[in-house]
Design an enzyme around this catalytic site. Structure first.
Site, mmCIF file in Angstrom:
data_model
loop_
_atom_site.group_PDB
_atom_site.id
_atom_site.type_symbol
_atom_site.label_atom_id
_atom_site.label_comp_id
_atom_site.label_asym_id
_atom_site.label_seq_id
_atom_site.Cartn_x
_atom_site.Cartn_y
_atom_site.Cartn_z
ATOM 1 C CD GLU A 121 -3.132 0.880 0.474
ATOM 2 O OE1 GLU A 121 -3.774 1.863 0.050
ATOM 3 O OE2 GLU A 121 -3.447 -0.296 0.255
ATOM 4 N N GLY A 122 0.598 2.169 -0.869
ATOM 5 C CA GLY A 122 1.400 3.382 -0.935
ATOM 6 C C GLY A 122 0.532 4.612 -0.927
ATOM 7 N N GLY A 123 1.176 5.755 -1.064
ATOM 8 C CA GLY A 123 0.468 7.026 -0.972
ATOM 9 C C GLY A 123 -0.531 7.245 -2.084
ATOM 10 C CG PHE A 124 -0.112 8.693 -5.485
ATOM 11 C CD1 PHE A 124 -0.986 9.692 -5.891
ATOM 12 C CD2 PHE A 124 1.105 9.059 -4.956
ATOM 13 C CE1 PHE A 124 -0.640 11.025 -5.782
ATOM 14 C CE2 PHE A 124 1.461 10.382 -4.850
ATOM 15 C CZ PHE A 124 0.588 11.372 -5.266
ATOM 16 C CB VAL A 136 1.369 -2.715 -5.542
ATOM 17 C CG1 VAL A 136 2.058 -3.542 -6.615
ATOM 18 C CG2 VAL A 136 1.742 -1.247 -5.680
ATOM 19 C CE LYS A 166 2.651 2.292 -8.907
ATOM 20 N NZ LYS A 166 3.499 3.490 -9.201
ATOM 21 C CG ASP A 176 10.530 10.141 -4.973
ATOM 22 O OD1 ASP A 176 11.168 10.567 -3.989
ATOM 23 O OD2 ASP A 176 9.492 9.468 -4.854
#
Length: 418
Positions: free
Chosen positions: A89-92, A95, A115, A215
């Site tokens: 789980e990510g900020g956007f 997956v 994703k 990044d």
């Protein structure tokens, strides 16, 4: 199905950092956005000295091999986005691991990483478009491969998904973590440093256009089945300035601890911003520590500040080595790699080497290491002793009878143009 809408770089709607989804495909959300994300409260995309090209390369400007998936296909591949297939789980968004028929052999199955961007509006969509535009037109062994995408409307709104090659060994950050049960050997760390430098050098110097990653960090370097390293997550990438222009002006985004000081201060972005981030990453490989770690004592929270006192004395230097590494087998090579890192971390961005030069330095570090250990990697080293204090390097450290000052004097002649 909706077409991919390209966005121009010249508008005042640059996506701001949300501690971007870390694309490791084994992601874990840190939940400390204030510690790792950089946000700009003001935008400045209209510098006359920096405007340059107006958009990233895109799918309409050349051939590509991306496959367009339907949302139904992706639901089937991921068992309807089951929790059992969720990788991170990510900020956007999230997956998932998916299984699809191999494009090369339909009789075989291949694993992919899917994703799915969350419903967070235009900002997330922009990062999604950027990834498609970048990875749809670039190809390199050290960049994660984008297989395809999905942009479809249904009753729940617009579905925006990206399908990548599956990277079973997760991210470099995973393995550098103190919690990792599979810490990376020094030979593997050198190999990772080399692969990452190859990827950045390709983006900066080996195409008709320049891409600034913006990044670069250990969580955005993924490891495939053979432990080859590949750069991932290009949602914040930007096209570099046109020839003759010095920089592009942009909102300050990225990850705290990796961002170059001049970029944070002015918003002026150049490829040397990525070079700084790469230098930080080299110290991450050497020490096994994160660039910013609030869980450590205050004096040790910022990696670059913590290592400073140990750099001018070879006897002290060993104290910053990752304790999971064998000191005798690692010390000489790690010290030489730190010299490369110091060049990348020069305060004046113009004095930092280009990534092609950094790549050659790292190659030589590995070549030297290969003779002393079973490294089985192609590498070397070259560099001037330029610490974070800029001009306070001693240049007199003796390394197993090899005079660093002599070594550096030879390198200066080769890199006088830096």
């Amino acid at each position: 199905m909706k077409c991919i809408q390209l966005f121009n770089r010249g508008r005042n709607n640059e996506p701001q950092s949300q501690n971007s989804i870390q694309s490791s495909f084994t992601d874990h959300e840190r939940g400390k956005q204030s510690d790792s994300g950089l946000n700009s409260t003001s935008e400045s995309d209209h510098s006359n000295k920096s405007r340059g090209r107006t958009k990233l390369p895109n799918l309409q400007e050349g051939p590509n091999s991306l496959r367009v998936f339907t949302f139904l296909e992706l639901k089937q591949m991921t068992k309807n986005f089951s929790v059992s297939t969720k990788l991170g789980e990510g900020g956007f968004g999230s997956v998932y691991k998916g299984i699809m028929k191999s494009s090369e052999d339909p009789g075989k199955k291949q694993a992919v990483a899917v994703k799915q961007l969350g419903k967070r509006g235009l900002q997330g969509h922009k990062e999604w478009v950027t990834e498609v535009n970048v990875l749809g037109v670039v190809e390199h062994p050290n960049l994660v491969k984008l297989i395809g995408y999905c942009a479809e409307d249904d009753e729940r709104g617009m579905q925006r998904l990206l399908i990548y090659e599956y990277m079973p060994n997760g991210s470099v950050e995973d393995h550098l973590s103190v919690k990792s049960t599979t810490p990376l050997s020094w030979a593997m760390r050198l190999r990772i440093a080399l692969d990452a430098a190859k990827g950045l050098a390709y983006l900066h110097e080996e195409m008709d256009f320049q891409i600034i990653f913006r990044d670069f960090k250990s969580s955005n370097i993924l490891l495939d089945e053979q432990w080859n390293s590949k750069l991932s997550d290009f949602g914040l990438a930007r096209l570099g300035p046109e020839e003759g222009l010095t920089h592009i002006s942009t909102a300050v985004v990225g990850t705290m601890g990796y961002a170059a000081p001049e970029y944070i201060r002015t918003g002026h972005l150049t490829s040397k911003s990525d070079v700084w981030s790469y230098g930080v990453f080299l110290y991450e490989l050497i020490t096994g520590r994160r660039p910013l770690d609030r869980n450590r004592p205050r004096s040790e929270q910022r990696l670059l500040e913590w290592v400073k006192p140990y750099l001018s004395d070879a006897k002290k230097f060993k104290h910053i080595l990752d304790p999971r590494l064998e000191v005798k087998q690692t010390l000489k090579s790690a010290h030489k790699l730190s010299l490369v890192a110091n060049r990348c971390l020069a305060r004046q961005s113009k004095t930092r080497p280009k990534m092609s030069e950094v790549l050659e330095m790292v190659r030589q570090v590995v070549d030297m290491s290969a003779g002393a250990a079973n490294s089985q990697l192609p590498l070397k080293t070259k560099d001037e002793m330029k610490t974070f204090k800029d001009s306070n390097s001693t240049g007199h450290i003796q390394d197993g009878g090899w005079s660093i000052s002599v070594w550096l004097s030879k390198l200066r002649r080769r890199f006088l143009d830096i």
